[in-house]
Design an enzyme around this catalytic site. Structure first.
Site, PDB file in Angstrom:
ATOM      1  N   ASN A 126      69.522 143.644 113.857  1.00 30.03           N
ATOM      2  CA  ASN A 126      70.073 142.424 113.262  1.00 30.03           C
ATOM      3  C   ASN A 126      70.635 141.478 114.321  1.00 30.03           C
ATOM      4  O   ASN A 126      70.397 140.278 114.285  1.00 30.03           O
ATOM      5  CB  ASN A 126      71.161 142.772 112.238  1.00 30.03           C
ATOM      6  CG  ASN A 126      70.563 143.375 110.977  1.00 30.03           C
ATOM      7  OD1 ASN A 126      69.352 143.357 110.787  1.00 30.03           O
ATOM      8  ND2 ASN A 126      71.415 143.913 110.117  1.00 30.03           N
ATOM      9  N   TYR A 159      82.076 143.869 107.404  1.00 28.09           N
ATOM     10  CA  TYR A 159      80.660 144.002 107.065  1.00 28.09           C
ATOM     11  C   TYR A 159      79.851 143.104 108.006  1.00 28.09           C
ATOM     12  O   TYR A 159      80.245 141.976 108.289  1.00 28.09           O
ATOM     13  CB  TYR A 159      80.418 143.592 105.608  1.00 28.09           C
ATOM     14  CG  TYR A 159      81.005 144.570 104.610  1.00 28.09           C
ATOM     15  CD1 TYR A 159      80.240 145.605 104.091  1.00 28.09           C
ATOM     16  CD2 TYR A 159      82.330 144.459 104.206  1.00 28.09           C
ATOM     17  CE1 TYR A 159      80.779 146.502 103.183  1.00 28.09           C
ATOM     18  CE2 TYR A 159      82.876 145.361 103.303  1.00 28.09           C
ATOM     19  CZ  TYR A 159      82.096 146.374 102.791  1.00 28.09           C
ATOM     20  OH  TYR A 159      82.632 147.262 101.892  1.00 28.09           O
ATOM     21  N   GLU A 160      78.705 143.615 108.465  1.00 27.13           N
ATOM     22  CA  GLU A 160      77.993 142.924 109.550  1.00 27.13           C
ATOM     23  C   GLU A 160      77.495 141.527 109.168  1.00 27.13           C
ATOM     24  O   GLU A 160      77.308 140.672 110.028  1.00 27.13           O
ATOM     25  CB  GLU A 160      76.830 143.775 110.056  1.00 27.13           C
ATOM     26  CG  GLU A 160      75.697 143.908 109.070  1.00 27.13           C
ATOM     27  CD  GLU A 160      74.807 145.113 109.355  1.00 27.13           C
ATOM     28  OE1 GLU A 160      73.596 144.922 109.402  1.00 27.13           O
ATOM     29  OE2 GLU A 160      75.327 146.228 109.516  1.00 27.13           O
ATOM     30  N   ALA A 161      77.325 141.260 107.870  1.00 29.07           N
ATOM     31  CA  ALA A 161      76.843 139.933 107.448  1.00 29.07           C
ATOM     32  C   ALA A 161      77.929 138.864 107.584  1.00 29.07           C
ATOM     33  O   ALA A 161      77.644 137.678 107.521  1.00 29.07           O
ATOM     34  CB  ALA A 161      76.339 139.984 106.010  1.00 29.07           C
ATOM     35  N   GLY A 162      79.189 139.288 107.750  1.00 27.15           N
ATOM     36  CA  GLY A 162      80.253 138.305 107.967  1.00 27.15           C
ATOM     37  C   GLY A 162      81.548 138.545 107.213  1.00 27.15           C
ATOM     38  O   GLY A 162      82.555 137.904 107.498  1.00 27.15           O
TER      39      GLY A 162
END
Lengths: 340, 252
Positions: free
Chosen positions: A136, B51-54
């Site tokens: 990612n 969480y890695e998405a933000g």
């Protein structure tokens, strides 16, 4: 600079920064002009066979379903897909036969719902080729390099793994520490679609909640289609300029698309349509089922408006809005599971 | 296994005890998320989930089902982006990263990409996702996975995410940040740590599991000479999990 190791994955979407500067100079307008159009027109004008395509949001959160549908309706093929945290978006395009190649960070699965029957089948049977592995952050930073107009970004990921070996990154000796550092090359997708909460007719766009990779992806795109839940007056956005995540000059098309992320979630607005996603998972177990899905929901509908009627119309969408806003907690969320 | 709690509940309580107070934890959806929430409600009130998405530090009344959904930043510290989260992690601000995998080897290296040949795989998995980034950059990683002879393997089909690579010093030699790597592996049979040779070794055996099972269900040899028994979930831990954290039993 001493190159220590080179990834053998295909270098997807890299160009000399000056070539992209020339593109952005000649083909991207700085005019405050009305860019509103239909999803059909946006795809006709800005997506071509063979493009490198990237879809914004988080795979089943804040995705541009109207654009994905149009790509399928118009029979666009031979796409290379940027598999950046892709979920339903990638699965639909791959299942429908629009994709030949993938650079995969996260692809072929639906998070807690399990592996994607159609996506996996295409790879395991050789119809779709994974041309490079990534992580990612690899793709995130490939887009950041593109946004910055530089050929690469240094990072401390990938080293020591086969993910690196199958990537397009290089490992070099860092002139400051003398130690190995990973360079991820810039990536300029030909066509990008990003779904946003609000936009004005020029393309200035607001994303409520997390931005995921979209501020970088928007600036990396050679052609950018914005779909928006709501088109608002420019004055409304000028009153809160800090909230504008994507400025107008990066944008080629603006498409009004209420409920445009369905069957995915739109943060603060509506929840995942779990029943619909379950139907997708079940039908795509077979090619016959997949054809049935596409005919019922995509190729058999005229446009996104008609699709929304077929999936249950206002009543269903009101349910999803209630679940998103914690008004019906007993019905929210599917059976959970481990994320592999 | 006692009937008073499920296997998932045991893994969750054991995992939660590994999380120290005043720490930051990158989690995915599923058991690790429950473990972090349980730690928050017991011994680690200042543990923050990322969480890695933000999404950073959410306080949501129900569980997220995606690493990018609204429940990962509801009433959160910050609704950021992936570039922010990956950067904070690269700069050393993330203490724990939880990972899952299809395969692991004796040095804690992980495969979540393919089974079989890479070009024409028998099974195609999602790939790295954020796993390689977390395994490279978090101060410490904790792996949670199912253990059997096909998942604990002598040789991975594909090395997706770095554990200790070939052994001591290999991570640093490759250019990965100093003092990082896997600390624990949690399975349905026990909890493993790593010895001075960076090899998997048994630390805790779960209740009702025979010692012989550990090596019977592994494709490589595991040192079982020095271990304790996993503590069973307390009534309070079970109450929190069942009544406050996951009342709908989404993850059982």
């Amino acid at each position: 600079m001493n190159v220590i190791d080179e990834g053998e994955g295909e270098l997807v979407g890299w160009e000399h920064p000056d070539d992209v500067r020339a593109w952005n100079r000649e083909h991207r307008s700085r005019a405050f002009e009305d860019k509103r159009m239909t999803a059909r027109e946006a795809v006709e004008r800005f997506v071509d066979d063979g493009d490198l395509l990237a879809s914004g949001g988080f795979g089943h959160v804040r995705i541009s379903t109207p654009i994905l549908h149009e790509i399928v309706r118009q029979g666009i093929e031979d796409l290379t897909l940027s598999g950046k945290t892709t979920v339903f978006d990638a699965d639909l395009l791959i299942a429908a036969g629009a994709v030949s190649k993938v650079e995969a960070a996260y692809c072929f699965a639906h998070e807690t719902r399990g592996l994607a029957p159609a996506g996996r089948r295409r790879v395991e049977e050789g119809d779709v080729e994974v041309v490079a592995e990534a992580s990612n952050a690899t793709l995130q930073w490939r887009f950041l390099a593109a946004k910055m107009g530089v050929p690469f970004i240094p990072s401390r990921i990938l080293a020591g793994t086969e993910t690196f070996e199958k990537s397009s990154a290089n490992i070099v000796e860092d002139p400051w520490t003398g130690e190995p550092i990973t360079l991820v090359p810039a990536c300029y997708p030909d066509a990008v679609c990003i779904h946003v909460s609000k936009a004005d007719k020029y393309g200035n766009a607001v994303i409520d909640g997390i931005s995921v990779e979209d501020p970088e992806l928007a600036a990396a795109a050679k052609r950018l289609i914005i779909t928006a839940e709501e088109i608002v007056d420019s004055d409304e956005l000028r009153a809160r300029p800090k909230e504008v995540e994507i400025p107008y000059f990066l944008v080629d098309a603006v498409v009004e698309a209420p409920y445009g992320s369905h069957p995915g979630e739109m943060p603060y607005q509506y929840y995942f349509d779990e029943a619909h996603l379950e139907e997708w998972m079940e039908l795509t177990e077979t090619e016959e089922g997949l054809e049935e899905y596409l005919e019922r929901y995509v190729t058999g509908t005229e446009d996104f408006e008609e699709y929304l009627e077929v999936v249950g119309g206002e009543e269903r969408l009101a349910d999803l809005e209630a679940i998103e806003n914690y008004e019906r907690p007993e019905t929210g969320g599917p059976e959970g599971g481990e994320r592999t | 296994m006692s009937e008073e709690y499920t296997s998932t509940e045991l893994l969750t309580t054991v995992a939660s005890t590994l999380i120290e107070d005043e720490s930051t934890i990158i989690v995915g959806t599923g058991m690790p998320m429950l473990a972090a929430m349980l730690a928050q409600k017991t011994h680690a009130p200042d543990a923050t989930m990322i969480y890695e998405a933000g999404g950073i530090g959410p306080d949501a009344p129900e569980l997220p089902i995606s690493v990018g959904d609204e429940r990962t930043f509801h009433r959160g510290v910050k609704a950021a982006g992936m570039h922010d989260v990956m950067s904070y992690m690269s700069a050393g601000f993330v203490d724990y990263g939880f990972l899952g995998a299809a395969q692991i080897d004796r040095h804690g290296n992980l495969n979540s990409t393919v089974i079989g040949d890479w070009e024409r795989p028998t099974v195609r998995f999602p790939g790295s996702g954020g796993a390689n980034d977390i395994g490279s950059l978090a101060n410490e990683t904790i792996v949670a996975m199912r253990q059997d002879e096909t998942s604990f393997v002598e040789e991975l089909d594909f090395l997706t995410t770095p554990g200790y690579l070939e052994g001591p010093g290999a991570r640093e030699a490759a250019g990965l940040p100093a003092d990082t790597g896997p600390s624990h592996v949690i399975t349905q049979y026990g909890v493993y740590g790593f010895d001075d040779d960076c090899k998997l070794t048994l630390e805790f055996l779960h209740p009702g599991v025979e010692e012989a099972t550990i090596n019977a269900e592994s494709g490589f040899e595991i040192d079982v000479s020095d271990y304790e028994h996993s503590p069973e979930p307390t009534d309070e831990q079970l109450r929190l999990l069942r009544e406050e954290i996951d009342p709908r039993g989404v993850i059982r």
